[in-house]
Each structure stands twice: as structure tokens, then as C-alpha cells.
Write a protein that holds these residues in place. Structure first.
Motif, PDB file in Angstrom:
ATOM      1  N   ASP A  80      37.579  37.463  43.567  1.00 55.50           N
ATOM      2  CA  ASP A  80      36.336  36.740  43.835  1.00 55.50           C
ATOM      3  C   ASP A  80      35.181  37.436  43.125  1.00 55.50           C
ATOM      4  N   GLU A  81      35.279  37.484  41.806  1.00 53.23           N
ATOM      5  CA  GLU A  81      34.200  38.091  41.024  1.00 53.23           C
ATOM      6  C   GLU A  81      33.189  36.993  40.735  1.00 53.23           C
ATOM      7  N   ILE A  82      31.920  37.304  40.904  1.00 51.40           N
ATOM      8  CA  ILE A  82      30.907  36.265  40.762  1.00 51.40           C
ATOM      9  C   ILE A  82      30.850  35.783  39.308  1.00 51.40           C
ATOM     10  N   GLY A  83      31.017  34.478  39.147  1.00 53.43           N
ATOM     11  CA  GLY A  83      30.996  33.895  37.809  1.00 53.43           C
ATOM     12  C   GLY A  83      32.272  34.146  37.030  1.00 53.43           C
ATOM     13  N   ASN A  84      33.276  34.749  37.666  1.00 59.23           N
ATOM     14  CA  ASN A  84      34.544  34.993  36.964  1.00 59.23           C
ATOM     15  C   ASN A  84      35.702  34.948  37.955  1.00 59.23           C
TER      16      ASN A  84
ATOM     17  N   ALA B 142      35.495  43.560  37.352  1.00 61.33           N
ATOM     18  CA  ALA B 142      34.295  44.387  37.156  1.00 61.33           C
ATOM     19  C   ALA B 142      33.669  44.524  38.536  1.00 61.33           C
ATOM     20  N   TRP B 143      33.765  45.720  39.108  1.00 61.07           N
ATOM     21  CA  TRP B 143      33.330  45.893  40.503  1.00 61.07           C
ATOM     22  C   TRP B 143      31.856  45.596  40.693  1.00 61.07           C
ATOM     23  N   HIS B 144      31.081  45.741  39.652  1.00 64.08           N
ATOM     24  CA  HIS B 144      29.650  45.444  39.750  1.00 64.08           C
ATOM     25  C   HIS B 144      29.396  43.967  40.034  1.00 64.08           C
ATOM     26  N   ARG B 145      30.389  43.139  39.786  1.00 64.56           N
ATOM     27  CA  ARG B 145      30.199  41.701  40.012  1.00 64.56           C
ATOM     28  C   ARG B 145      31.084  41.169  41.128  1.00 64.56           C
ATOM     29  N   MET B 146      31.776  42.067  41.836  1.00 65.48           N
ATOM     30  CA  MET B 146      32.667  41.591  42.889  1.00 65.48           C
ATOM     31  C   MET B 146      31.855  41.102  44.076  1.00 65.48           C
ATOM     32  N   ASN B 147      32.176  39.902  44.516  1.00 67.24           N
ATOM     33  CA  ASN B 147      31.454  39.342  45.643  1.00 67.24           C
ATOM     34  C   ASN B 147      31.578  40.275  46.854  1.00 67.24           C
ATOM     35  N   HIS B 148      30.490  40.455  47.559  1.00 68.73           N
ATOM     36  CA  HIS B 148      30.419  41.290  48.773  1.00 68.73           C
ATOM     37  C   HIS B 148      30.623  42.783  48.518  1.00 68.73           C
ATOM     38  N   MET B 149      30.694  43.198  47.279  1.00 71.11           N
ATOM     39  CA  MET B 149      30.785  44.632  46.979  1.00 71.11           C
ATOM     40  C   MET B 149      29.699  45.044  45.988  1.00 71.11           C
ATOM     41  N   LEU B 150      29.710  44.376  44.824  1.00 70.43           N
ATOM     42  CA  LEU B 150      28.720  44.650  43.766  1.00 70.43           C
ATOM     43  C   LEU B 150      28.621  46.110  43.381  1.00 70.43           C
ATOM     44  N   GLY B 151      29.759  46.788  43.374  1.00 69.43           N
ATOM     45  CA  GLY B 151      29.704  48.167  42.913  1.00 69.43           C
ATOM     46  C   GLY B 151      31.016  48.867  43.165  1.00 69.43           C
ATOM     47  N   CYS B 152      31.167  50.013  42.518  1.00 67.48           N
ATOM     48  CA  CYS B 152      32.380  50.808  42.687  1.00 67.48           C
ATOM     49  C   CYS B 152      32.131  51.817  43.785  1.00 67.48           C
ATOM     50  N   ALA B 153      31.428  52.879  43.466  1.00 69.87           N
ATOM     51  CA  ALA B 153      31.207  53.910  44.478  1.00 69.87           C
ATOM     52  C   ALA B 153      29.717  54.185  44.597  1.00 69.87           C
ATOM     53  N   PRO B 154      29.272  54.495  45.819  1.00 68.19           N
ATOM     54  CA  PRO B 154      27.866  54.837  45.997  1.00 68.19           C
ATOM     55  C   PRO B 154      27.512  56.087  45.203  1.00 68.19           C
ATOM     56  N   ARG B 155      26.312  56.089  44.632  1.00 72.41           N
ATOM     57  CA  ARG B 155      25.865  57.272  43.889  1.00 72.41           C
ATOM     58  C   ARG B 155      24.591  57.789  44.526  1.00 72.41           C
ATOM     59  N   TRP B 156      24.667  58.953  45.074  1.00 74.23           N
ATOM     60  CA  TRP B 156      23.517  59.547  45.748  1.00 74.23           C
ATOM     61  C   TRP B 156      22.656  60.336  44.785  1.00 74.23           C
ATOM     62  N   ALA B 157      23.252  61.339  44.149  1.00 70.92           N
ATOM     63  CA  ALA B 157      22.459  62.255  43.335  1.00 70.92           C
ATOM     64  C   ALA B 157      22.023  61.564  42.041  1.00 70.92           C
TER      65      ALA B 157
END
Ligand SMILES: Cc1cc2nc3c(=O)[nH]c(=O)nc-3n(C[C@H](O)[C@H](O)[C@H](O)COP(=O)(O)OP(=O)(O)OC[C@H]3O[C@@H](n4cnc5c(N)ncnc54)[C@H](O)[C@@H]3O)c2cc1C
Lengths: 524, 208
Positions: free
Chosen positions: A98-102, A447-462
Motif C-alpha cells: 500500500d505505497e501511496i501512488g504505487n 519505498a518506505w517514505h511513501r508507505m501508507n500509514h508509515m511514511l518512513g523507515c526509522a526515526p532519526r533523532w540526532a
């Protein structure tokens, strides 16, 4: 290939004199083994009647729900997606990406061996809590082969673009590094920092490590396999690959540390038989009636005596009232959901950035890699696809799923069309395996940046590569405290080592311990 | 690509018998089949999400939304390498059908307009003076003017307005030769002398 470069050339090339002794000195300061990692013992006070709202069904949420349910709490899980598990996602016949637009639907053969772990894929042996739940929930594990010396290294700049076996690269590199170090040991400056017996041990280690000859020179190694013979006939050594030629590959660092950086475990990793989501479904099947799918949370209100969570289902907004709330919705999505969190808490939530990751895989018509003596491991390609993984399971089976790209951070896969992504993986893959294009059936990409309800791979703090700033540490602590003792943020986002299932589970354990302490101290 | 379903069934998701692998049981194997993805990035009821840098959609005019979605789809907007937020949006729209665009725009029309929170502070007085040029098209109260193709600005996320003005000024947005209205903005935005002037004008819009 040409002759290896001389020691002098090599040292000049790397400017290695200072560097080498510095490394040795740093090494002398080490000598501590990290304490072995133990799974947590969860002993929650049995509780009847307390209601808990759990937002999302990532592994942290499922852990929470499982432990609380065992202790008698009444849990409801709200999941926006049609599936549980978030970033623990396995693609097989029939799976929807369920990738947005793909939007993609997997049309691979329906066979339990043919799957692709599109998110988490590997379990290190020190991730004790992941392993603990696999044991408790009877998820069968098998060894995952992360490194194979017969896999390839490819860089357009090296060897005329023709791939080199990992072993040709790594054996030679080990040889050269050992030769250089052993010579540097003769250097008085370096010598004086080691005792005679230390030097002796180091030298004997280097000889073995690099497979050096009597004169402490690298003249090729049978570790790289034989040029010819080796069974019925005497084996002959292969020609030595010149150091200068090896130094054309820019992905050598990856080749040399494939045994997994940062996991503290050796090349032995594990995977659940049949796909990483076996862990997810082991939890979800036990919690099934408590999970609401396609129920996106639309508001989170923390009250004095509990939490009110609004969610949508079938176009209707419902409100769930609970005593406590555990929330693993990614922070960057939570920023778009109305809430009444305190300002500093919201600021910390909004601060976390989301990393990029891209993976692709296809079903191979035949297990072509086995004909090249490869039975698992990773081929390193100096192109945006970066890696090719071969399945270590179902050896000699008919087909297999090849991971055809695994890129962190860089490249522009997120923006690419599916057609361009497929052409890209075929184009780079066929530099390694000439029949790649013909073997690849039905590539799937994510592409995890476009995955519905996720929009990313791993959180980046620093924000700074150098590490966490004081402000970041402070915001992190803010998010680790429950709002009003009622709302807990969980998931790898509330840990300092994101992108691991173990971290996500430990975040749940941390929050559960806090809850338990509060409940125990309540007047009876 | 996905076929749009009849509007009445849009909220009902289609169950696909995803897999026969037993361990999964029958849970979580269905997939939604429409193109109503906007809220994942743009927030609940399109209220905007600063962490994704996705602006408020609730309250945007239907005609403006339609034009921008079509521009994104055609690569008229969001293709310039420096337009990072546009780069993120363009592929989301690349495969939308005309029907999907109509459906999305109708859907967004249902959302309640809630003015965005203020996050930027500049010199409002100077911003007000500069805004006179903007008012010619966008209206004295930044309420927008369909006839001139100028959208409302009041109530929009200020961080979004700031990014867009900066992008227009730098030519990251509006440089595509078919972006008629965008190219007007490239010209107009140059009236703002420097970045501080951009901040000031956005601060003034915040007061409207
Ligand atoms: C490409 C990739 C490779 C990885 N490799 C490994 C690996 O090899 N080993 C390893 O240990 N880890 C790996 N990880 C990391 C691991 O997958 C994660 O750390 C872990 O799964 C995170 O779990 P979580 O509990 O934080 O929740 P997440 O998995 O982030 O789940 C969040 C959940 O919230 C849901 N949600 C979102 N919005 C809403 C809403 N509005 N309402 C309700 N629910 C919502 C989502 O649908 C999802 O289910 C990898 C991750 C990726 C992406």
C-alpha cells in the motif's frame, strides 16, 4: 591483473603510518566485553477491569497488548492499515503493498518459500527479547546467512566493471592490511608501545589473518579458492589481485563488515521460517478480537482520569475511552493528529525526523545464483541498489526470491515510478549476473517514505552525525515520561537505537514497568 | 492502475483473498482500494502536518486543489530538484485518474476549515505594506480570487507559505513553461527584496 603494489606505495597511498599506530593505541584501551543481553522478565500485577487503548500494531504495541492481556487488562488495538505489523512486513503471493501512488499486488507463485521481508529481515543473537517472544509464541526460526564469500563485489570502476568474488576482494584486502601492519610493527614508535610478547602475538595473528608467507608478505591465498584443481589435482593459487585494483571499489567497507555493524553479534543472524511477519501474526492471532483494522486514530485526548481516543471506522467516528493509552503511531504522523499533549511533548514529537529506506525483490525463475556457488549472503554493488541478497532457505528448490535492492537514505527511489525502479534494479543487477533480466519475474518495490500509514523507515533523532545534543537528550526524556501518567509513547521512536525490533520491544517493556509501578502504588 | 469505484462504495474496502497461507488466518488481509490517501501526510481532515511539511488542505478552494493536483500529475509542479516538498508530492499524484482527482477534491470539500496555528513572527507592519501588491490578486483579506487564479492565503500554515514564497523567488516552483500562474508568482515574488521581507509578509498574512 597487475602486480601488487609495494609496501612503500601502499603506505604512501593510505598515509598509514600515523593512522596505524593510532588504531593500535585505541585498541589497547579496549578490552571490555559488553555484558550479555538478557531477556526481560515481565511480572505485571494481575489486574481486572483496567482498560487500555493501544494505537497501532507495531511490534511494540503487540508486545504491550500481549503482556497486558496476560495480566488481565482489557486491551483494544486500533490500526489504520488493513494489516498488522507496521515495519515488520512480509510480501508474498497476494500481498498488497500500500505505497501511496504505487499500489502493488504481489502475483508470485503461492509457495511458502517465496516471500520478501520488505521491512525488518534479520535477528541478531543478542536481541534477546525478540528471541524470547519467538520462543514463547512458537515462531520457528532458522539461520540467516548474511555473508557469503562466493557472493560478488561490483563497482564499475574496478576490474573493468566485472564483478569480483567477495573472497577475492576480502582475502586480498586482509592480506594487504596484515602485510602493512606487520611491517609497521617494525617501526620503533609503534614497537615501543607494545611489549615483546604482544608484538609476537600480534604478528602471529596477522600472519593467519592475512595468510602471509614466511617473510610476512601477501602472495595470494587459497582462501580465495583455487585457480585450478584442488580436488583430484593439486590446487593452484589464483593470481593476486593488485591492491591498487581493489582500491577502485568504493564499497569495500561494506564488503569487509558484512557481519553486521552495530549488532554485537557475529555473522550468525536469524529469521523466522516463512517470513518476519510470522512474529506479528503469532501475536495478532492470539489477540485477534481485540484488534480493529482500518481504524485510523483521529484524535487523542488525555484526561485527568484516562484517555479518549477518536478513530474512524467505515466512515463513522467512534470514541474509545480507556484508563491508559500506549501509542506507537510514528511521531511524524502523530503530528498531524489532533491531541492535547503538553507543548514540550508536542515539540519533541515534531522534532523527530524520518529516515528513508528502499527495498526491491523479485521471484527468480530459477535459483541461478546456486549455479554460481552462492547459497546465501550479500552481493555488494556500488550503485544505488547497493545490495543483492540470495535466500539462504529452500536450497535447491525450484524458485527463490532475490532481494534486488536495499538502499538506506540516499538515491531518489522514493520519487521514481515503478517502471523506472524496475529498470534500475535490472540494469545494475545484470552487471553481476548476465542472465538476471531473464530470470527476474514480477519485481516488487517498496519505498518506505511513501508507505501508507508509515511514511518512513526509522526515526532519526540526532541531527548531527556526531551524536545527540543535550537538547535532543532532553526531548527524548520528555517523550519517555507518560503524559499525565496515562499516555505512553512506545516504538523504536522512543529509544536511542532505532531501526531494531528489539528496541521497539524494550520501549514497551519500559512503559509497562512504569504503568505497573503506578498501578501497584494505587490505593486498593 | 486502480479503478475508482462508484462513490457509494468508496468507504467500503474491497476484500481480496490475499493468501492461503494459514498462519495469517483471516485477519488483516484486505486492502482499501481508493485514492483517498491525503490524510496520511496532510493530517486528520487535512489540517496540515509540520513534521511531514504537508500543508493544510481543509479550506483550499476546489478549483485550486484540482489545478495543483493536475500540475503535480503532469510534472508541471514538483519536478525541480530543489523543490523538496514538491518532489515528495509529485509521485503521489502521478497516477491519479481524472475521476480520482474529482473524488479527492470533493472529499476535501467536506472538511472543516480550521485556521492553522501561527509559527512565524516577523515585522507585521512592513509585511502589511508589501502585501498591497499581493492583495491585487489574492484579495485584501487574502481570501483568494478564482477569476484571477489566486488562492486564499489566510489561515494557511505559515511555514508552507514561507517555503512556497522562497521557492517562487528562487525559481524552484513556477519555472515550468506550462505553469502559467506559477510563473506569474515567480515574477511577483521578486517584489519581496529579501528573505526577511518574505517572513514579514507571511507574518502579516497570519493576522488576516
Ligand atoms: C527497511 C527496513 C529494514 C529493517 N530491518 C530490520 C532488521 O533487519 N532487524 C530488526 O530488528 N529491525 C529492522 N527494522 C526495524 C523494525 O522493523 C522496527 O524497529 C520495528 O518494527 C518498529 O516497530 P514499532 O513498534 O516502533 O512500530 P511500527 O512498525 O512503526 O508501527 C507503527 C504502526 O502504527 C500504525 N499507524 C500509523 N498511523 C496510524 C493511525 N492514525 N491510527 C492507528 N494506527 C496507525 C501503522 O500502520 C503501524 O502499524 C527495519 C525496518 C525497515 C523499514
Amino acid at each position: 591483473m597487475t602486480n601488487p603494489v609495494s609496501r612503500r606505495e601502499f603506505l604512501n597511498l593510505l598515509g598509514a603510518y600515523g593512522g596505524t599506530s593510532a588504531v593500535l593505541q585505541a585498541g589497547a584501551a579496549l578490552g571490555f566485553m559488553p555484558s550479555s543481553s538478557q531477556a526481560a522478565e515481565i511480572t505485571l500485577q494481575a489486574n481486572n477491569g483496567k482498560k487500555v487503548a493501544i494505537l497501532g500494531t507495531g511490534i511494540s504495541a503487540l508486545t504491550t497488548a500481549w503482556e497486558l492481556t496476560k495480566a488481565g487488562y482489557g486491551c483494544t488495538l486500533l490500526e489504520a492499515s488493513h494489516r498488522p505489523g507496521g515495519r515488520m512486513f512480509t510480501v508474498r503471493s497476494g500481498t498488497v503493498i500500500d505505497e501511496i501512488g504505487n499500489y502493488q499486488r504481489c502475483e508470485w507463485d503461492n509457495d511458502p518459500h517465496l516471500y520478501f521481508n520488505a521491512g525488518a529481515a534479520r535477528i541478531p543473537s543478542i536481541h534477546s527479547n525478540v528471541l524470547k517472544y519467538c520462543k514463547e509464541l512458537e515462531v520457528e526460526l532458522q539461520v540467516f546467512v548474511n555473508e557469503s564469500k562466493t557472493a560478488w563485489v561490483q563497482d564499475d570502476a574496478m576490474n573493468g566493471g566485472k564483478p569480483v568474488r567477495n573472497t577475492d576482494y576480502s582475502s586480498s584486502m586482509q592480506g594487504f592490511i596484515s602485510e602493512m601492519l606487520s611491517k609497521a610493527l617494525g617501526d620503533s614508535q609503534l614497537d615501543s608501545s607494545l611489549t615483546e610478547s604482544e608484538s609476537e602475538i600480534l604478528l602471529s595473528m596477522l600472519r593467519r589473518f592475512g595468510d602471509l608467507n614466511e617473510d610476512m608478505l601477501y602472495k595470494g591465498s587459497t582462501r580465495a579458492g583455487y585457480g585450478s584443481g584442488g580436488f583430484l589435482d593439486h590446487g593452484t593459487k589464483k593470481d593476486v589481485v593488485a591492491l591498487r585494483d581493489l582500491l577502485k571499489a568504493r564499497n569495500g567497507g561494506s564488503v569487509m563488515v558484512t557481519t553486521q555493524e552495530g549488532t554485537g553479534s557475529g555473522p550468525l543472524l536469524m529469521q523466522p521460517v516463512g517470513g518476519m511477519d510470522r512474529i506479528i501474526y503469532a501475536f495478532a492471532n492470539r489477540l485477534r478480537d481485540r484488534i480493529k483494522f482500518r481504524a485510523p486514530v483521529t484524535e487523542v485526548m488525555v484526561r485527568g482520569d484516562g484517555v479518549e481516543v477518536a478513530y474512524e471506522q467505515n466512515g463513522v467516528t467512534e470514541v474509545l475511552k480507556a484508563d491508559y493509552c500506549f501509542n506507537c503511531i510514528p511521531s511524524h504522523l502523530m503530528s498531524g493528529i489532533p491531541n492535547n499533549f503538553p507543548t514540550d511533548y508536542s515539540e519533541a514529537l515534531n522534532y523527530i525526523r524520518r529516515g528513508r529506506a528502499y527495498k526491491a525483490a523479485f521471484q527468480a525463475k530459477e535459483r541461478f545464483w546456486e549455479k554460481e556457488n552462492i547459497y546465501g549472503g550479500i552481493t555488494w554493488v556500488n550503485a544505488p541498489i547497493q545490495q543483492i541478497w540470495y535466500p539462504p532457505h529452500n536450497i535447491h528448490g525450484k524458485k527463490g526470491v532475490v532481494l534486488a535492492a536495499y538502499n538506506f537514505g540516499g538515491a531518489n527511489y522514493t520519487e521514481m515510478s515503478q517502471e523506472d525502479r524496475i529498470e534500475d534494479l535490472l540494469k545494475h543487477g545484470e552487471k553481476v549476473h548476465p542472465n538476471y533480466r531473464e530470470m527476474a519475474e514480477k519485481p516488487m518495490t517498496i519505498a518506505w517514505h511513501r508507505m501508507n500509514h508509515m511514511l518512513g523507515c526509522a526515526p532519526r533523532w540526532a541531527r548531527d552525525r556526531g551524536g545527540w545534543s543535550d537538547k535532543e537528550e532532553q526531548m527524548y526524556e520528555t517523550l519517555r515520561q507518560p503524559v499525565n501518567g496515562r499516555h505512553y509513547l512506545i516504538g523504536d521512536q522512543s529509544t536511542q537505537h532505532s531501526a531494531w525490533m528489539e528496541s521497539a520491544i524494550q520501549s514497551a517493556h519500559h512503559a509497562l514497568a512504569d504503568l505497573d509501578q503506578r498501578v501497584r502504588s494505587e490505593p486498593a | 492502475m486502480k479503478k475508482l469505484m462508484a462513490p457509494t462504495t468508496l468507504f467500503l474496502s474491497v476484500l481480496c483473498s490475499a493468501t492461503s497461507l494459514a498462519a495469517e488466518g483471516d485477519i488483516g488481509v484486505a486492502a482499501a482500494m481508493d485514492d483517498r490517501y491525503c490524510t496520511t501526510c496532510h493530517g486528520v481532515e487535512g489540517l496540515g502536518n509540520i513534521a511531514i511539511e504537508a500543508p493544510r488542505l481543509a479550506g483550499m478552494e476546489a478549483w485550486y486543489l484540482k489545478r495543483q493536483l493536475e500540475n503535480f500529475r503532469a510534472g508541471i509542479r514538483g519536478k525541480h530538484g530543489e523543490d523538496l516538498q514538491g518532489n515528495a508530492m509529485r509521485p503521489m499524484a502521478a497516477k491519479l485518474s481524472d475521476e480520482s482527482i474529482t473524488d479527492i477534491v470533493d472529499w476535501i470539500g467536506d472538511w472543516e476549515y480550521v485556521p492553522a496555528k501561527t509559527t512565524i513572527e516577523g515585522n507585521v507592519r512592513q509585511g502589511r505594506t508589501a502585501f498591497q501588491a499581493c492583495a491585487a490578486c489574492h484579495g485584501a483579506n487574502a481570501q483568494g480570487n478564482e477569476a484571477l487564479g489566486a488562492p486564499a492565503l489566510a489561515g494557511q500554515n505559515d511555514w508552507y507559505l514561507l517555503t512556497q514564497l522562497r521557492n517562487f523567488r528562487a525559481g524552484f516552483r513556477g519555472s515550468h513553461q506550462e505553469d502559467t500562474f506559477g510563473s506569474q508568482m515567480v515574477t511577483m515574488s521578486k517584489i519581496l527584496r529579501d528573505d526577511q521581507a518574505v517572513i514579514n509578509v507571511v507574518s502579516y498574512i497570519n493576522t488576516l
